[in-house]
Design a protein around this motif. Structure first.
Motif, PDB file in Angstrom:
ATOM      1  N   ARG A  48       0.830  -1.217   0.000  1.00 32.04           N
ATOM      2  CA  ARG A  48       0.000   0.000   0.000  1.00 32.04           C
ATOM      3  C   ARG A  48       0.862   1.262   0.000  1.00 32.04           C
ATOM      4  N   GLN A  49       1.939   1.229   0.745  1.00 32.13           N
ATOM      5  CA  GLN A  49       2.800   2.414   0.844  1.00 32.13           C
ATOM      6  C   GLN A  49       3.568   2.676  -0.450  1.00 32.13           C
ATOM      7  N   LYS A  50       4.057   1.622  -1.072  1.00 29.89           N
ATOM      8  CA  LYS A  50       4.951   1.790  -2.220  1.00 29.89           C
ATOM      9  C   LYS A  50       4.233   1.967  -3.545  1.00 29.89           C
ATOM     10  N   ASP A  51       3.098   1.307  -3.693  1.00 29.55           N
ATOM     11  CA  ASP A  51       2.380   1.376  -4.968  1.00 29.55           C
ATOM     12  C   ASP A  51       1.211   2.358  -4.836  1.00 29.55           C
ATOM     13  N   THR A  52       1.468   3.605  -5.149  1.00 27.69           N
ATOM     14  CA  THR A  52       0.446   4.645  -4.984  1.00 27.69           C
ATOM     15  C   THR A  52      -0.588   4.632  -6.108  1.00 27.69           C
ATOM     16  N   GLN A  78      -4.912   0.565  -5.278  1.00 30.75           N
ATOM     17  CA  GLN A  78      -5.552   0.509  -3.971  1.00 30.75           C
ATOM     18  C   GLN A  78      -5.761  -0.954  -3.604  1.00 30.75           C
TER      19      GLN A  78
END
Length: 306
Positions: free
Chosen positions: A209-213, A216
């Motif tokens: 979740r943090q790395k792939d903006t 979702q």
């Protein structure tokens, strides 16, 4: 004494044969799905258009538990139960304790006869104006489900807790959204000799979740042997930021490192929403819903052997 022994022996043979025949029926029913080369409709008699949500099996695969929306446009749900009978699923009925409470996501834990679920019932420590979904369980006694008890170890009582899955070692994974829905996290709970330990962040998914903006990530379903997990995710539209329809993705556990989720492709996904993944305890099948309107099934070997 001799006659009594013969009677016991014949009774044992009858019971064994009955159980064996029942197992054969079960195996025959699910065996028909083992040759599928892509996802196919499962139990159409249980589907309602726009009102078909996640389900799971009893330990003997003879009963299917799932939930439906009770009141349109409200967070009001009930758990339903259906029995497998001669290759068909019976008319679903509300589970006894789910008459006037909003209950969702029924599931079983290995080595326990209790049915776990999340519910909008207010847990004892909750002082909020509006209760959110937390974990509960009900024991099976005297031929019926007992009054549900709050599963205290699991609860972030003000979050929306959902989408549980269980692995063979009884570890529970689940999704937890903050009360204002601003952030989504994934947690796991290990079984201990005294019950369950407090939830811990499942960092592989939280890191995705943090790395792939541009993606979702919603819920996950970890395989019983923990060698892979299925994730529900939606790619964000680069132009307007809106999400495309959700698809199912897969990530493999490579010596403790989880691979970047890969779309499962047209074996499973369409231009409609695919979500609510559930892997059967024997690891043979993946169940999911499409467009909130039907259950689908596919043998896991189809995407694990690619």
């Amino acid at each position: 004494m001799k006659k009594q022994f013969i009677w016991i022996l014949l009774s044992s043979v009858f019971i064994y044969t009955s159980c064996k025949n029942e197992d054969s029926k079960t195996n025959a029913y699910f065996g028909a799905f083992e040759t599928l080369d892509s996802a196919a409709v499962f139990a159409p008699e249980l589907a309602l258009k726009g009102n078909t949500y996640k389900g799971s099996f009893s330990k003997d695969y003879q009963t299917f538990y799932f939930f439906r929306n009770e009141t349109p446009n409200q967070e009001d749900y009930r758990i339903y139960v259906s029995q497998l009978d001669k290759g068909k699923w019976s008319q679903p009925e509300k589970i006894g304790f789910s008459d006037n409470q909003s209950d969702v996501y029924p599931f079983f834990v290995p080595n326990s006869d209790a049915l776990f679920f999340t519910s909008y019932r207010r847990v004892p420590a909750d002082t909020s104006k509006k209760a959110n979904a937390n974990f509960w369980f009900s024991d099976w006694k005297e031929g019926k489900w007992q009054k549900p008890m709050s599963f205290e170890a699991a609860n972030f009582i003000y979050n929306y807790n959902s989408q549980p899955c269980v692995t063979a070692d009884e570890t529970i994974y689940f999704t937890s959204d903050l009360p204002d829905w601003s952030r989504t996290y994934t947690y796991f709970m290990r079984k201990s000799k005294d019950g369950y330990d407090a939830p811990q962040p499942f960092e592989p998914v939280n890191t995705f979740r943090q790395k792939d903006t541009l993606t979702q990530f919603f819920e996950v379903c970890v395989a019983p042997d923990k060698t892979y997990m299925i994730l529900t995710a939606a790619l964000k539209n680069r132009k307007n930021g809106a999400n495309n329809s959700a698809d199912l993705f897969i990530s493999f556990n490579k010596n403790g490192i989880w691979t970047i989720p890969a779309n499962l492709g047209n074996l499973i996904n369409t231009d409609k929403t695919e979500n609510f993944p559930y892997i059967t305890p024997d690891g043979k099948f993946l169940l999911f819903t499409r467009d909130f309107s039907g259950f689908y099934i596919i043998p896991t070997k189809n995407f694990l052997n690619q």
